[in-house]
Design an enzyme around this catalytic site. Structure first.
Site, mmCIF file in Angstrom:
data_model
loop_
_atom_site.group_PDB
_atom_site.id
_atom_site.type_symbol
_atom_site.label_atom_id
_atom_site.label_comp_id
_atom_site.label_asym_id
_atom_site.label_seq_id
_atom_site.Cartn_x
_atom_site.Cartn_y
_atom_site.Cartn_z
ATOM 1 C CG HIS A 74 -0.235 -0.088 2.528
ATOM 2 N ND1 HIS A 74 0.300 1.006 3.179
ATOM 3 C CD2 HIS A 74 0.019 -1.153 3.329
ATOM 4 C CE1 HIS A 74 0.832 0.629 4.319
ATOM 5 N NE2 HIS A 74 0.690 -0.680 4.435
ATOM 6 C CG ASP A 75 -0.311 4.248 1.369
ATOM 7 O OD1 ASP A 75 -1.181 4.993 0.886
ATOM 8 O OD2 ASP A 75 -0.507 3.526 2.362
ATOM 9 N N GLY A 104 4.879 -1.359 2.434
ATOM 10 C CA GLY A 104 4.130 -0.129 2.256
ATOM 11 C C GLY A 104 4.988 1.122 2.255
#
Length: 262
Positions: free
Chosen positions: A123-124, A141
């Site tokens: 994520h991100d 992440g």
């Protein structure tokens, strides 16, 4: 869905946007907020979910899971996105997650990448153009991988790490700190092991460019990376040296992988 070829066993939920010439194979599932641009191909048994867009002529191979909720216990169903660029090859069992509220809500993957079997983009993350993740690479992440990065098989990249353009990570390496552009990192606990000479030559770097980068690397190894970069930043440097200096002086609170102590 003009000119799209969709297998009768595929499930395309109402609301999905399907471009021209898209091919969706057997037993694929495409969620209601997904956008597949022109020429995308989902081979078979592919799941694309969430607020996810896949750029033109990208091919996704069987059993990949794209856009499912992030592997973050803080996630509470926020409105987050995954954007994948054009002409990527996403191989079997790859997972790519959207962003989280704490990381800006967006995971972005650039163009012309190769994501080999069982690799993961957390994520991100911000993944640049022409990035290669070999088999079973795990990107945690909030990581940034700039253009032309190559990560060898079974390697892991710690959360919040940045890897500069043109760097290469050897196989079975754990990357726990930032990697300068054009660097070569290898080892169970990675150390900076010189320059990515193969990648530099493929990019057309001259002998003078490589000599300048070697000189800069030597200066960096004699003390604090940031102090050495500041001393050089105002002088006359090559374009590739400037890439390294700007990266070191950029916004990050992490340390840098350094050469192995002698």
């Amino acid at each position: 869905m003009a000119d799209a070829l969709i297998h009768p066993t595929a499930v395309i939920e109402p609301g999905a946007t399907i471009g021209t010439g898209v091919r969706i194979g057997p037993f694929c599932v495409v969620g209601p907020r997904v956008r597949l641009d022109d020429g995308v191909e989902l081979k078979s048994h592919v799941v694309v979910s969430g607020d996810t867009s896949i750029g033109e002529e990208t091919t996704v191979f069987p059993f990949a899971s794209i856009g499912e909720v992030p592997q973050d216990l803080k996630f509470r169903g926020e409105d987050v996105r995954l954007e994948i660029g054009a002409r990527n090859r996403i191989r079997e069992y790859v997972t790519m997650n959207p962003g989280t509220a704490g990381g800006g809500g967006l995971t972005r993957v650039g163009d012309d990448g190769l994501f080999m079997a069982s690799s993961h983009v957390g994520h991100d993350c911000r993944i640049g153009d022409r990035v290669i993740l070999a088999n079973s690479v795990a990107i945690a992440g909030h990581c940034v991988l700039e253009d032309d990065v190559i990560v060898g098989g079974l390697s892991g990249v710690h959360q919040w790490v940045r890897i500069g353009r043109g760097a290469m990570i050897g196989a079975v390496t754990m990357v726990t700190a930032d990697v300068i552009p054009y660097g070569l990192v290898q080892g169970p606990r990675g150390h900076l092991d010189g320059l990515n000479l193969v990648g530099l030559r493929r990019r057309g770097a001259s002998r003078a460019d490589i000599a300048a980068l070697r000189d800069l690397l030597g200066a960096l190894g004699r003390g604090s990376f940031r102090d050495a970069a500041r001393q050089r930043a105002d002088g006359s440097v090559t374009t590739m040296e400037r890439d390294v200096l700007d990266f070191i002086l950029g916004p990050s609170d992490r340390s840098f992988l350094a050469p192995r102590p002698e």
